[in-house]
Motif scaffolding. Structure first.
Motif, short mmCIF file in Angstrom:
data_model
loop_
_atom_site.label_atom_id
_atom_site.label_comp_id
_atom_site.label_asym_id
_atom_site.label_seq_id
_atom_site.Cartn_x
_atom_site.Cartn_y
_atom_site.Cartn_z
N ARG A 174 -6.02 -5.00 -4.14
CA ARG A 174 -7.46 -4.97 -4.38
C ARG A 174 -8.25 -5.42 -3.15
O ARG A 174 -9.32 -4.88 -2.86
CB ARG A 174 -7.83 -5.84 -5.59
CG ARG A 174 -9.29 -5.67 -6.02
CD ARG A 174 -9.57 -6.30 -7.37
NE ARG A 174 -8.78 -5.69 -8.44
CZ ARG A 174 -9.09 -4.53 -9.04
NH1 ARG A 174 -10.15 -3.84 -8.64
NH2 ARG A 174 -8.32 -4.08 -10.02
N THR A 183 0.88 -1.16 0.00
CA THR A 183 0.00 0.00 0.00
C THR A 183 0.91 1.21 0.00
O THR A 183 1.85 1.28 0.82
CB THR A 183 -0.92 0.03 1.23
OG1 THR A 183 -1.85 -1.05 1.16
CG2 THR A 183 -1.68 1.35 1.31
N LEU A 202 -8.88 -2.49 -0.91
CA LEU A 202 -9.53 -1.31 -1.48
C LEU A 202 -10.73 -0.83 -0.67
O LEU A 202 -10.85 0.38 -0.42
CB LEU A 202 -9.94 -1.61 -2.93
CG LEU A 202 -10.61 -0.46 -3.70
CD1 LEU A 202 -9.69 0.75 -3.78
CD2 LEU A 202 -11.01 -0.93 -5.10
N ALA A 234 -6.06 0.16 -7.59
CA ALA A 234 -6.05 -1.20 -7.04
C ALA A 234 -5.20 -2.11 -7.93
O ALA A 234 -5.29 -2.06 -9.15
CB ALA A 234 -7.47 -1.73 -6.94
N TRP A 235 -4.40 -2.93 -7.28
CA TRP A 235 -3.60 -3.89 -8.04
C TRP A 235 -3.94 -5.32 -7.61
O TRP A 235 -4.34 -5.56 -6.48
CB TRP A 235 -2.10 -3.60 -7.91
CG TRP A 235 -1.53 -3.65 -6.50
CD1 TRP A 235 -1.49 -2.63 -5.60
CD2 TRP A 235 -0.91 -4.78 -5.88
NE1 TRP A 235 -0.89 -3.05 -4.43
CE2 TRP A 235 -0.51 -4.36 -4.58
CE3 TRP A 235 -0.64 -6.08 -6.28
CZ2 TRP A 235 0.13 -5.21 -3.68
CZ3 TRP A 235 -0.01 -6.94 -5.39
CH2 TRP A 235 0.38 -6.49 -4.11
N ASP A 236 -3.79 -6.22 -8.57
CA ASP A 236 -4.17 -7.62 -8.36
C ASP A 236 -2.95 -8.46 -7.98
O ASP A 236 -1.80 -8.03 -8.12
CB ASP A 236 -4.84 -8.17 -9.61
CG ASP A 236 -6.15 -7.46 -9.90
OD1 ASP A 236 -7.02 -7.43 -9.01
OD2 ASP A 236 -6.30 -6.92 -11.02
#
Length: 369
Positions: free
Chosen positions: A66, A50, A69, A86-88
């Motif tokens: 994500r 983060t 989020l 947001a990242w996966d």
């Protein structure tokens, strides 16, 4: 007092302005006090990145896993109008940050960033010099707003209420750990979100300033140093030390406790705008040294406090920085006789427009229980 007061939307613009003035292209703020100070978001420190990216110009944004989020969007950071990126699980968030930043010469890393993250950023931004974000943020964080002072005042009142209960917990035959357990429960009951530390240092353990606790049994006639603190749900901290005695203490202890009390008062009375941090340290140290105990005062007189228990400014020899209204810090001289006993008196104070306000108000006289 609301989170809007403590974490105002205007803070982000002030941080960006200070970042540009410092010649830093962007701040990279991962979970910890720097991130919370700027955004109000108390993010979980996880191996998943983060990061609040604050460029010197342009729009700031928050990189979040994500699955985190919803928490980020529900935090005070949402008031800042940030884009949440947001990242996966299969993404590389460091590469995402690098691509969005483009070519940068210097970035400021959160002071409490994990080495794992700093090294990943170094690899993702190989041409960028890394410096501490604290070089920018300290100037803002030291100058407490009225809302921040109010939060520290509330924290001070809460920890004072615990010290008033300490005589109920202290008695000969109990262990330091047993007393500490009662104190920790009282800290939570007082409104703190957590008890960050509880020092119960009896007899010879009192000569170790950061003793913590042990299974040592407290004896009659022994001084006991109680140093306690925590943080409120809003993130602001408390810290206060008082020294007690279980029955009448040794005569030599009574003699130097009186010296310590005078030193602590002198240091508090020295606080006013324009006075240097080191002169506040000297005000306490001189009293102790003149009484012959100089070698037994083995630490600085104080540390700043706010969203961290220890932060700038530090009240120590060599720090010629002048005090300003809104500076909040401890004044905690101590005298420690190795193998015998020790004593410390600590208040949190705030430099005001014309002097000082003590945020801890319980008696500084030796309390005999």
């Amino acid at each position: 007092m609301t989170s809007t007061d403590l974490y105002p939307v205007s803070r982000l613009a002030a941080v960006q302005e200070a970042t540009a003035k410092a010649g830093i292209d962007a701040l990279l703020l991962t979970p910890g006090p720097d991130l919370r100070y700027v955004s109000g978001y108390e993010a979980k420190p996880l191996e998943r990145l983060t990061c609040l990216v604050v460029p010197a110009s342009g729009d700031a944004y928050m990189l979040v896993p994500r699955l985190e989020l919803p928490a980020a969007q529900a935090s005070p950071a949402a008031r800042l109008g940030l884009e949440f990126v947001a990242w996966d699980e299969t993404d590389d968030p460091y590469a995402i940050a690098a691509a969005r930043l483009g070519k940068v010469a210097k970035v400021g890393l959160a002071d409490r960033m994990w080495a794992m993250a700093s090294l990943r950023f170094r690899a993702a931004l190989p041409g960028a010099e890394q410096v501490l974000a604290g070089s920018v943020l300290r100037e803002l964080r030291m100058r407490k707003s009225p809302a921040e002072v109010a939060a520290l005042r509330e924290a001070g009142q809460a920890i004072d209420s615990v010290h008033r209960q300490v005589p109920e917990f202290l008695r000969a035959g109990r262990t330091e750990r047993e007393v500490a357990r009662d104190i920790a429960e009282a800290i939570l009951a007082s409104g703190h979100a957590a008890a960050d530390f509880v020092i119960v240092a009896s007899g010879p353990n009192g000569a170790s300033p950061h003793h913590d606790v042990s299974d040592r049994v407290i004896q009659a006639g022994e001084p006991v140093v109680i140093d306690i603190g925590g943080h409120l749900p809003n993130g602001y901290c408390s810290d206060s030390t008082r020294t007690y005695s279980v029955g009448e203490p040794p005569a030599e202890f009574t003699a130097y406790y009186e010296v310590l009390h005078r030193a602590q008062v002198a240091s508090c009375e020295a606080v006013r705008p324009g006075v240097s941090c080191e002169s506040v340290d000297a005000a306490a140290r001189d009293v102790i040294a003149e009484a012959g105990y100089g070698d037994h005062f083995i630490h600085r007189t104080g540390h700043g406090i706010g969203i961290e228990g220890h932060e700038d400014p530090y009240i120590v020899a060599g720090n010629g920085e002048p005090l300003e209204p809104g500076f909040a810090f401890s004044i905690e001289p101590g005298i420690y006789l190795a193998g015998r006993h020790g004593a410390r008196i600590e208040d949190i104070v705030v430099c005001t427009e014309d002097g000082v306000e003590r945020l801890n108000t319980t008696t500084r006289e030796l309390v005999i229980v």
